[in-house]
Design an enzyme around this catalytic site. Structure first.
Site, PDB file in Angstrom:
ATOM      1  N   ARG A  59      -4.876  -0.785  -5.244  1.00  0.00           N
ATOM      2  CA  ARG A  59      -3.612  -1.052  -5.933  1.00  0.00           C
ATOM      3  C   ARG A  59      -2.400  -1.002  -5.024  1.00  0.00           C
ATOM      4  O   ARG A  59      -1.485  -1.805  -5.168  1.00  0.00           O
ATOM      5  CB  ARG A  59      -3.437  -0.151  -7.140  1.00  0.00           C
ATOM      6  CG  ARG A  59      -3.291   1.317  -6.825  1.00  0.00           C
ATOM      7  CD  ARG A  59      -3.430   2.097  -8.079  1.00  0.00           C
ATOM      8  NE  ARG A  59      -4.701   1.750  -8.707  1.00  0.00           N
ATOM      9  CZ  ARG A  59      -4.883   1.668 -10.017  1.00  0.00           C
ATOM     10  NH1 ARG A  59      -3.878   1.875 -10.823  1.00  0.00           N
ATOM     11  NH2 ARG A  59      -6.058   1.390 -10.502  1.00  0.00           N
ATOM     12  N   THR A  60      -2.376  -0.065  -4.081  1.00  0.00           N
ATOM     13  CA  THR A  60      -1.217   0.000  -3.187  1.00  0.00           C
ATOM     14  C   THR A  60      -1.139  -1.285  -2.364  1.00  0.00           C
ATOM     15  O   THR A  60      -0.067  -1.867  -2.180  1.00  0.00           O
ATOM     16  CB  THR A  60      -1.314   1.224  -2.265  1.00  0.00           C
ATOM     17  OG1 THR A  60      -1.433   2.391  -3.069  1.00  0.00           O
ATOM     18  CG2 THR A  60      -0.092   1.355  -1.392  1.00  0.00           C
ATOM     19  N   LYS A  87     -14.950  -0.786  17.072  1.00  0.00           N
ATOM     20  CA  LYS A  87     -15.426  -1.007  18.444  1.00  0.00           C
ATOM     21  C   LYS A  87     -14.718  -0.091  19.440  1.00  0.00           C
ATOM     22  O   LYS A  87     -14.835  -0.257  20.643  1.00  0.00           O
ATOM     23  CB  LYS A  87     -15.195  -2.466  18.850  1.00  0.00           C
ATOM     24  CG  LYS A  87     -15.991  -3.455  18.025  1.00  0.00           C
ATOM     25  CD  LYS A  87     -15.580  -4.881  18.370  1.00  0.00           C
ATOM     26  CE  LYS A  87     -16.058  -5.854  17.299  1.00  0.00           C
ATOM     27  NZ  LYS A  87     -15.292  -7.112  17.331  1.00  0.00           N
ATOM     28  N   ARG A 109      -1.527   1.926   6.041  1.00  0.00           N
ATOM     29  CA  ARG A 109      -2.174   3.120   5.487  1.00  0.00           C
ATOM     30  C   ARG A 109      -3.156   3.608   6.537  1.00  0.00           C
ATOM     31  O   ARG A 109      -3.864   2.817   7.155  1.00  0.00           O
ATOM     32  CB  ARG A 109      -2.902   2.802   4.194  1.00  0.00           C
ATOM     33  CG  ARG A 109      -3.808   3.964   3.765  1.00  0.00           C
ATOM     34  CD  ARG A 109      -4.276   3.835   2.360  1.00  0.00           C
ATOM     35  NE  ARG A 109      -3.171   4.039   1.423  1.00  0.00           N
ATOM     36  CZ  ARG A 109      -3.348   4.142   0.109  1.00  0.00           C
ATOM     37  NH1 ARG A 109      -4.547   4.054  -0.423  1.00  0.00           N
ATOM     38  NH2 ARG A 109      -2.311   4.327  -0.687  1.00  0.00           N
ATOM     39  N   HIS A 137       3.123   9.672   1.074  1.00  0.00           N
ATOM     40  CA  HIS A 137       2.925   8.363   0.477  1.00  0.00           C
ATOM     41  C   HIS A 137       4.274   8.024  -0.167  1.00  0.00           C
ATOM     42  O   HIS A 137       4.440   8.101  -1.385  1.00  0.00           O
ATOM     43  CB  HIS A 137       1.803   8.431  -0.565  1.00  0.00           C
ATOM     44  CG  HIS A 137       1.376   7.099  -1.096  1.00  0.00           C
ATOM     45  ND1 HIS A 137       1.985   5.911  -0.729  1.00  0.00           N
ATOM     46  CD2 HIS A 137       0.397   6.761  -1.974  1.00  0.00           C
ATOM     47  CE1 HIS A 137       1.396   4.915  -1.371  1.00  0.00           C
ATOM     48  NE2 HIS A 137       0.433   5.393  -2.127  1.00  0.00           N
TER      49      HIS A 137
END
Lengths: 307, 423
Positions: A59-60, A87, A109, A137
């Site tokens: 959702r974010t 990697k 994020r 957040h």
């Protein structure tokens, strides 16, 4: 034009009350825009934004992407699973590679607290924190405060109880900072095993009893129980959590005045909140989602248009 | 080598001439004369600086020189230069290299590499094979080769049975056993002190409890087994208290702290600067006050550098992922002098780097007296300086002290026939 005091949005910690008011008044305008038949404005034309998600999000990520598109920005998406991070590439290298393609802003994020602050010291682009580990957040806290303001007229003087897994929650921390800056009182409530030992040093009230918190507050913010962040289980079972800390009709029945119910999503129905309450008249959960787009538009717009 | 130290103040708590300003004549590696106005004969190097002090050569109990295995972070030669610049004449080196130092040829490698230097390296051997915490390493063979103590360094000894056996077995050759007490299970993945700062930063905390639990356990084990047990690089005043109480009751236990632990608090971490990521973690300002009190009360036996060079790639990372450790050989004593100024007498601060470590290691340290081998550090405790990137002699740059005022400038060291002066 008014500007934010910060070049990035790394956390609520860096913002002052005037910044918060500016974001809210800008969001008011954008909320009007997204309710028009034509929901798009050209504000960020020629601005390229990279959404870098080093941790899962639905959702974010959607909310940011929608906000960016409504502002007419060019958007590229990146998620860690399909990247070269696996990697062994460093965060700075990954981001610099993306910036070399002429990207103006980064929405990120990341699982590690402080990753955005670290990055801001080493790269040139403007950075928006979409969540860093158990730290902050900020756009969630902004949209939460905005939703309270919308519902109750003002945040100042309100009592907000944040209930659930405070230990692993960036939503809790950003909300504590944001609500306090706006003059609200905050109480945290949850099992002691999910509570940072020094949480009261942040100037919040503390309770281990759900009914006590509900009795006290004007707004109850129920947090999602994040089982994936726990190593050794910090409570015996979801069932037991629901019995002890889940918000149920019987809790509300005991109250004189029912608080406004919020939840940052995604909801675990039957765990931290029962279905009937999530869908009840007291809940503003879906308003929060709608406001999320307006708030993110405001933040992106204010940062992009600053010098 | 003939040297005349002119008008130097003796800083040595155990010396009858402590605090006196004297001339010291050194010839053939020995102190020939201590007196007033010794004449400078020809061929003599005269050292005369305003405010210059002389003490017994400083000893560091805890440094990792990363050699062999990680020579891009530090090697013996760069480590020796940093140690000399920091005023140390003896440095104990951690066995956590690659390979881990658990065989006698590796002990000999360390001793041989430093044989030309004014700084003597005293190698620790790992307590367990490969420092993996399973089987004891060959204490006797390693001690014969020159290992001064047995420790798995920051690989704390989790298994109580291993420590029990180490303490018991050490008694057959009077070996010294060391442990860095850190019960990781109580705070998995912790990266900073648990407190207000960890809460504000959303970082996983390491409570003092993680140290104290293991100190308590180890004290019980030592009481049961006997043997000599040293606790390395403590960070909790409560741990130090427990050890002090055991010591008073007659237990053969001792402890040290890293000097920076007295000066830097977890408030340095507000911008997630990985230069301040250390193990044990920097504690709160309140705890620092308690730690300084413990030093004042004589409960801390020694201070150390806890020098752990880490290259830029290990540090320029997300905080959680970056390596623990700071370089501190060049700044260890100045950090202590700065932190303890006005609180602990200078001679007592210096003895935490001289008599303290010598007692723990049971080594004879030459006195500042006529006829003794010259083993001296020259410094000015009142001279301030700012430690800059250009001053770093280590191969790594992970110092927490850049752009910070420190007090206590080192002029050089003299060790027998070898002398190393700083510019």
């Amino acid at each position: 034009m008014e500007e934010l005091s910060s070049k990035h949005l790394l956390g609520i910690k860096d913002l002052n009350p005037a910044d918060l008011e500016l974001i809210f008044s800008t969001a008011d305008n954008f909320k009007e825009v997204i309710n028009r038949p034509i929901k798009k404005v050209p504000s960020l034309r020629d601005i390229t934004i990279a959404n870098l998600f080093f941790e899962n999000s639905t959702r974010t990520k959607l909310s940011f992407e929608l906000a960016e598109k409504r502002l007419s920005a060019d958007v590229i998406n990146f998620s860690a699973a399909a990247s070269s991070v696996s990697k062994g590439e460093t965060l700075i290298d990954t981001v610099n590679n993306i910036l070399a393609m002429k990207v103006d802003m980064v929405v990120m994020r990341h699982p590690h607290p402080g990753a955005h602050i670290f990055l801001s010291k080493h790269i040139d682009a403007k950075i928006v924190n979409a969540g860093d580990g158990a730290h902050e957040h900020p756009t969630q806290a902004l949209l939460d405060a905005y939703s309270i303001r919308e519902k109750l007229g003002d945040v100042k003087g309100k009592r907000v109880a944040i209930v659930g897994d405070i230990l692993h929650s960036r939503v809790a921390l950003s909300n504590i900072f944001c609500l306090q800056k706006l003059g609200a009182e905050v109480m945290v409530c949850g099992p002691p095993t999910l509570m940072p030992k020094y949480i009261e040093s942040l100037g919040v009230k503390l309770s281990y009893k759900l009914d006590e918190a509900l009795e006290w507050c004007d707004i109850a913010m129920m947090l999602r129980i994040q089982l994936e962040r726990q190593g050794q289980p910090l409570f015996p079972s979801l069932r037991e959590y629901h019995n002890l800390y889940g918000l149920k009709q019987e809790n509300l029945d005991r109250l004189k005045k029912v608080p406004v119910i919020m939840h940052p999503g995604p909801i675990n129905r039957g765990v931290e909140i029962s279905s009937e309450i999530a869908d009840s008249e007291y809940s503003i959960i879906l308003n929060q989602v709608e406001n999320g787009v307006a708030i993110r538009m405001a933040v992106l717009y204010l940062l992009a248009s600053a010098a | 080598m003939k040297v005349l130290l002119k008008s130097v103040k003796i800083v040595d708590a155990t010396n009858p001439q402590n605090g006196k300003i004297v001339d010291i004549l050194i010839k053939g590696g020995k102190i020939e004369k201590i007196g007033k106005s010794i004449k400078a004969e020809t061929g003599l190097k005269v050292i005369e600086e305003k405010g210059l002090c002389v003490s017994k050569g400083w000893i560091d109990l805890q440094a990792n020189l990363q050699d062999p295995g990680y020579e891009h972070k530090e090697d013996i030669q760069s480590g020796l230069k940093a140690a000399a610049a920091g005023g140390f004449t003896k440095v104990c080196v951690s066995p956590l290299t690659e390979p881990v130092r658990d065989a006698k040829d590796q002990i000999q490698y360390i001793i041989k590499q430093s044989s030309e230097s004014a700084v003597e390296l005293l190698p620790y051997a790992s307590l367990s094979k490969k420092a993996q915490g399973d089987e004891l390493s060959e204490f006797y063979d390693l001690k014969q080769a020159g290992a001064v103590a047995f420790t798995d360094d920051r690989n704390s000894i989790k298994n109580p049975n291993l420590l029990k056996n180490a303490l018991l077995y050490s008694k057959s050759m009077d070996a010294l056993v060391m442990n860095f007490p850190y019960q990781t299970d109580i705070s998995p993945n912790g990266v900073v002190n648990e407190g207000e700062q960890s809460t504000l930063l959303g970082l996983k905390g390491i409570p003092k409890l993680a140290e104290e639990l293991m100190v308590k356990r180890d004290l019980y084990l030592q009481e049961y087994c006997g043997g000599k047990l040293h606790f390395s690089t403590l960070s909790s005043a409560k741990s130090i208290d427990m050890i002090s109480t055991a010591k008073k009751a007659g237990a053969a236990v001792s402890c040290d702290m890293a000097s920076y632990q007295l000066l830097l608090s977890d408030e340095e971490l507000s911008s997630y600067d990985t230069r301040f990521k250390t193990l044990p973690p920097l504690r709160s300002k309140d705890e620092i006050k308690e730690l300084i009190k413990a030093v004042k009360q004589g409960k801390v036996d020694a201070l150390s550098s806890n020098h752990l060079p880490e290259d830029i790639d290990s540090k320029k990372k997300e905080f959680d992922l970056s390596s623990f450790g700071v370089i501190n050989l060049q700044t260890a004593v100045p950090a202590a002098i700065t932190a303890l100024e006005g609180k602990v007498d200078l001679a007592d601060v210096i003895s935490l780097f001289t008599d303290g470590p010598a007692r723990i290691l049971e080594i004879d340290q030459p006195k500042i007296a006529e006829g003794e081998t010259a083993n001296l550090t020259l410094f000015n405790p009142n001279e301030g300086f700012i430690f800059e990137k250009e001053d770093v002699l280590s191969k790594s740059q992970n110092s927490p002290f850049f752009n910070r005022n420190l007090k206590g400038k080192v002029y050089g060291i003299i060790s027998g026939n070898k002398m190393e002066l700083q510019d």
